[in-house]
Design a protein around this motif. Structure first.
Motif, mmCIF file in Angstrom:
data_model
loop_
_atom_site.group_PDB
_atom_site.id
_atom_site.type_symbol
_atom_site.label_atom_id
_atom_site.label_comp_id
_atom_site.label_asym_id
_atom_site.label_seq_id
_atom_site.Cartn_x
_atom_site.Cartn_y
_atom_site.Cartn_z
ATOM 1 N N TRP A 151 0.798 -1.222 0.000
ATOM 2 C CA TRP A 151 0.000 0.000 0.000
ATOM 3 C C TRP A 151 0.832 1.275 0.000
ATOM 4 O O TRP A 151 0.508 2.227 -0.712
ATOM 5 N N THR A 152 1.858 1.354 0.846
ATOM 6 C CA THR A 152 2.590 2.612 1.001
ATOM 7 C C THR A 152 4.002 2.495 0.430
ATOM 8 O O THR A 152 4.964 3.021 0.990
ATOM 9 N N GLU A 153 4.123 1.823 -0.690
ATOM 10 C CA GLU A 153 5.429 1.571 -1.307
ATOM 11 C C GLU A 153 6.183 2.864 -1.614
ATOM 12 O O GLU A 153 7.401 2.906 -1.572
ATOM 13 N N LYS A 154 5.447 3.945 -1.916
ATOM 14 C CA LYS A 154 6.107 5.199 -2.281
ATOM 15 C C LYS A 154 6.837 5.847 -1.106
ATOM 16 O O LYS A 154 7.807 6.586 -1.296
ATOM 17 N N THR A 155 6.362 5.603 0.107
ATOM 18 C CA THR A 155 6.948 6.272 1.271
ATOM 19 C C THR A 155 7.671 5.323 2.220
ATOM 20 O O THR A 155 8.638 5.712 2.871
ATOM 21 N N HIS A 156 7.206 4.078 2.328
ATOM 22 C CA HIS A 156 7.752 3.156 3.314
ATOM 23 C C HIS A 156 7.976 1.768 2.731
ATOM 24 O O HIS A 156 7.386 1.401 1.714
ATOM 25 N N GLY A 157 8.805 1.018 3.414
ATOM 26 C CA GLY A 157 8.919 -0.402 3.171
ATOM 27 C C GLY A 157 8.064 -1.148 4.179
ATOM 28 O O GLY A 157 7.282 -0.548 4.915
ATOM 29 N N TYR A 158 8.220 -2.470 4.219
ATOM 30 C CA TYR A 158 7.481 -3.285 5.177
ATOM 31 C C TYR A 158 8.428 -4.297 5.790
ATOM 32 O O TYR A 158 9.167 -4.992 5.085
ATOM 33 N N GLY A 159 8.439 -4.344 7.119
ATOM 34 C CA GLY A 159 9.345 -5.233 7.835
ATOM 35 C C GLY A 159 8.612 -6.441 8.376
ATOM 36 O O GLY A 159 7.821 -7.076 7.681
ATOM 37 N N LEU A 160 8.853 -6.752 9.642
ATOM 38 C CA LEU A 160 8.184 -7.870 10.290
ATOM 39 C C LEU A 160 6.917 -7.374 10.971
ATOM 40 O O LEU A 160 6.851 -7.207 12.184
ATOM 41 N N GLY A 161 5.905 -7.067 10.149
ATOM 42 C CA GLY A 161 4.602 -6.665 10.657
ATOM 43 C C GLY A 161 4.392 -5.180 10.798
ATOM 44 O O GLY A 161 3.372 -4.756 11.353
ATOM 45 N N VAL A 162 5.311 -4.364 10.322
ATOM 46 C CA VAL A 162 5.172 -2.905 10.428
ATOM 47 C C VAL A 162 5.658 -2.239 9.141
ATOM 48 O O VAL A 162 6.553 -2.743 8.476
ATOM 49 N N ARG A 163 5.034 -1.078 8.806
ATOM 50 C CA ARG A 163 5.651 -0.244 7.777
ATOM 51 C C ARG A 163 6.970 0.241 8.373
ATOM 52 O O ARG A 163 7.108 0.362 9.600
ATOM 53 N N CYS A 164 7.938 0.526 7.543
ATOM 54 C CA CYS A 164 9.252 0.861 8.083
ATOM 55 C C CYS A 164 10.007 1.736 7.091
ATOM 56 O O CYS A 164 9.590 1.901 5.936
ATOM 57 N N PRO A 165 11.136 2.327 7.520
ATOM 58 C CA PRO A 165 11.897 3.189 6.610
ATOM 59 C C PRO A 165 12.406 2.434 5.385
ATOM 60 O O PRO A 165 12.766 1.257 5.471
ATOM 61 N N LYS A 166 12.421 3.126 4.262
ATOM 62 C CA LYS A 166 13.054 2.600 3.060
ATOM 63 C C LYS A 166 14.545 2.926 3.104
ATOM 64 O O LYS A 166 15.022 3.625 3.999
ATOM 65 N N GLU A 167 15.277 2.459 2.137
ATOM 66 C CA GLU A 167 16.712 2.708 2.116
ATOM 67 C C GLU A 167 17.045 4.189 2.034
ATOM 68 O O GLU A 167 18.071 4.637 2.542
ATOM 69 N N ASP A 168 16.143 4.996 1.426
ATOM 70 C CA ASP A 168 16.430 6.421 1.295
ATOM 71 C C ASP A 168 16.284 7.179 2.620
ATOM 72 O O ASP A 168 16.735 8.325 2.747
ATOM 73 N N LYS A 169 15.641 6.531 3.619
ATOM 74 C CA LYS A 169 15.488 7.102 4.967
ATOM 75 C C LYS A 169 14.828 8.490 4.962
ATOM 76 O O LYS A 169 15.064 9.301 5.855
ATOM 77 N N ILE A 170 14.016 8.787 3.942
ATOM 78 C CA ILE A 170 13.271 10.050 3.963
ATOM 79 C C ILE A 170 12.293 10.043 5.139
ATOM 80 O O ILE A 170 12.143 11.033 5.848
ATOM 81 N N TYR A 171 11.646 8.890 5.353
ATOM 82 C CA TYR A 171 10.781 8.705 6.515
ATOM 83 C C TYR A 171 11.472 7.724 7.446
ATOM 84 O O TYR A 171 11.882 6.644 7.030
ATOM 85 N N THR A 172 11.601 8.095 8.712
ATOM 86 C CA THR A 172 12.393 7.299 9.643
ATOM 87 C C THR A 172 11.538 6.591 10.691
ATOM 88 O O THR A 172 12.065 6.076 11.680
ATOM 89 N N ASP A 173 10.227 6.555 10.489
ATOM 90 C CA ASP A 173 9.343 5.917 11.458
ATOM 91 C C ASP A 173 8.962 4.505 11.041
ATOM 92 O O ASP A 173 9.010 4.157 9.856
ATOM 93 N N PHE A 174 8.601 3.691 12.022
ATOM 94 C CA PHE A 174 7.922 2.435 11.744
ATOM 95 C C PHE A 174 6.627 2.410 12.552
ATOM 96 O O PHE A 174 6.481 3.120 13.547
ATOM 97 N N GLY A 175 5.661 1.592 12.105
ATOM 98 C CA GLY A 175 4.384 1.527 12.811
ATOM 99 C C GLY A 175 3.289 0.960 11.935
ATOM 100 O O GLY A 175 3.555 0.265 10.955
ATOM 101 N N TRP A 176 2.047 1.284 12.271
ATOM 102 C CA TRP A 176 0.890 0.818 11.492
ATOM 103 C C TRP A 176 -0.332 1.619 11.912
ATOM 104 O O TRP A 176 -0.220 2.597 12.667
ATOM 105 N N GLY A 177 -1.510 1.225 11.438
ATOM 106 C CA GLY A 177 -2.750 1.906 11.768
ATOM 107 C C GLY A 177 -3.883 0.921 11.931
ATOM 108 O O GLY A 177 -3.712 -0.280 11.711
ATOM 109 N N GLY A 178 -5.052 1.436 12.325
ATOM 110 C CA GLY A 178 -6.210 0.578 12.538
ATOM 111 C C GLY A 178 -7.420 1.065 11.766
ATOM 112 O O GLY A 178 -7.533 2.254 11.429
ATOM 113 N N ALA A 179 -8.365 0.164 11.538
ATOM 114 C CA ALA A 179 -9.527 0.457 10.701
ATOM 115 C C ALA A 179 -10.409 1.559 11.270
ATOM 116 O O ALA A 179 -11.101 2.250 10.524
#
Length: 379
Positions: free
Chosen positions: A287-315
């Motif tokens: 879903w958020t490939e443009k801004t984040h990668g995906y780790g072990l159950g969380v969105r996470c920083p990509k190699e470019d490190k533009i966004y440095t957070d990891f986490g998720w959301g709820g419905a």
């Protein structure tokens, strides 16, 4: 300048959000705690910051943390075949253009974390309905997962990212490996140690009447839909690793700070959890490939490190972010399904960073806000 973040969230009310609760911590200190609106829109009950919510998919980060605690103890490998622990997944079938056939590849445990196992999110599938009938509506967690394994996979394990019941299966895996009921493991190893006294996954301990009113945004307004978890409680005894949690903002921020301060996982485990694992092919469906990668159950920083957070959301509007690099943790609580503010939640974290560290020009964020909705915010 942090009032800018509060003003931004206050604008959610004009979109039709009944109420929200935001907590932001920096280096262990609360720098923003802001509530606005109503927990009960019909009776005009103002938010107090003590509301309990169904947190839906913010449950996933808790479940994955619990599983990684067991991984740290050497009780399983990410490369292990799932069927070593849950034998019902030994002989899987998969949907293809030519019909249903035997799967060529096994589901590995890492596929559950990564959402690449080939499972679906069909909570009313024929197999789940049969489980409900066979167990007289109980659907115990471990038993229910055996039924889910009867459904054909949507694709070969590992082929692509697809949001699904993967973390529900992970809950059953925790139960088998730990020897404790999934909900008890969470209580004993996460909630009690952190003092999360208002958090549970145990359906028999959830006092529905104590939850805030729950709404769905429909035809331009918030409609009260009752307080029960929608869709993901498959039976009376079912505990959903992907959506079954009830918590408060005060409690959930304890969990996030527990992660950030490495009270729950070792530093190297947290690094592994928050490292992008998706292949270029898998990223095409994320879903958020443009801004984040995906780790072990969380969105996470990509190699470019533009966004440095990891986490998720709820419905129902919950959202969290942890930024190890900048010492930040953030949690937004609300109880509105199909929220018109759902696509704006990521901008809270970006605004916080822009205020504290000057990482972005406010005008860039304003353009994104304007593109998402008719929303005026001055700085």
């Amino acid at each position: 300048m942090l009032d800018t973040v509060k003003d931004f969230c206050d604008g959610f009310l004009s979109l039709g959000v009944p109420g929200f609760d935001l907590a932001v911590y920096r280096d262990g200190e609360c720098i923003i705690r802001h509530t606005n609106g109503y927990s009960d829109l019909e009776n005009k009950v103002r938010m107090t910051g003590k509301e309990k919510y169904n947190i839906y998919s913010c449950s996933k980060s808790i479940t994955c943390t619990a599983a990684l605690q067991l991984w740290e103890k050497g009780l399983f490998s990410l490369e292990d075949e799932l069927s070593l622990y849950l034998p019902e997944f030994k002989e899987m079938t998969v949907k293809t253009e030519d019909g249903i056939k035997k799967a060529d590849n096994p589901i590995l445990i890492k596929h559950l974390f990564e959402m690449t196992a080939g499972l679906s999110y069909a909570t009313s599938s024929p197999s789940i309905k049969k489980c409900f009938e066979d167990t007289n509506g109980r659907c115990p967690t471990r038993e229910t997962i055996k039924y889910i394994a009867n459904e054909p996979l949507l694709f070969e394990p590992g082929d692509r990212w697809h949001y699904s019941l993967c973390h529900d299966v992970l809950g059953a895996l925790i139960e088998v490996i730990s020897g404790e009921k999934f909900e008890d493991y969470l209580e004993n190893h996460i909630f009690a140690p952190l003092g999360m006294n208002d958090t549970t996954f145990d359906p028999h301990k959830i006092q529905v009447e104590s939850l805030a009113e729950q709404y769905r945004f429909k035809e331009g307004k918030a409609v009260n839909i009752g307080k029960n978890l929608v869709e993901y409680r498959l039976g009376r005894d079912y505990v959903s690793g992907g959506a079954g949690g009830v918590s408060t903002v005060d409690d959930y921020i304890k969990f996030l700070e527990g992660l950030r301060q490495m009270k729950l996982l070792k530093p190297e485990t947290l690094t592994l959890m928050s490292k992008d694992r998706l292949t270029p092919h898998q990223k095409r469906t994320f879903w958020t490939e443009k801004t984040h990668g995906y780790g072990l159950g969380v969105r996470c920083p990509k190699e470019d490190k533009i966004y440095t957070d990891f986490g998720w959301g709820g419905a129902a509007g919950a959202y969290h972010a942890v930024d190890m690099e900048n010492g930040l943790s953030l949690y937004l609580g609300m109880h509105l399904l199909s929220s018109p503010a759902q696509g704006l939640r990521t901008l809270i974290y970006r605004l916080v960073k822009a205020v504290l560290f000057g990482t972005e020009d406010f005008s860039n964020i304003q353009k994104e806000i304007s593109a998402l909705c008719d929303y005026n915010l001055t700085y």
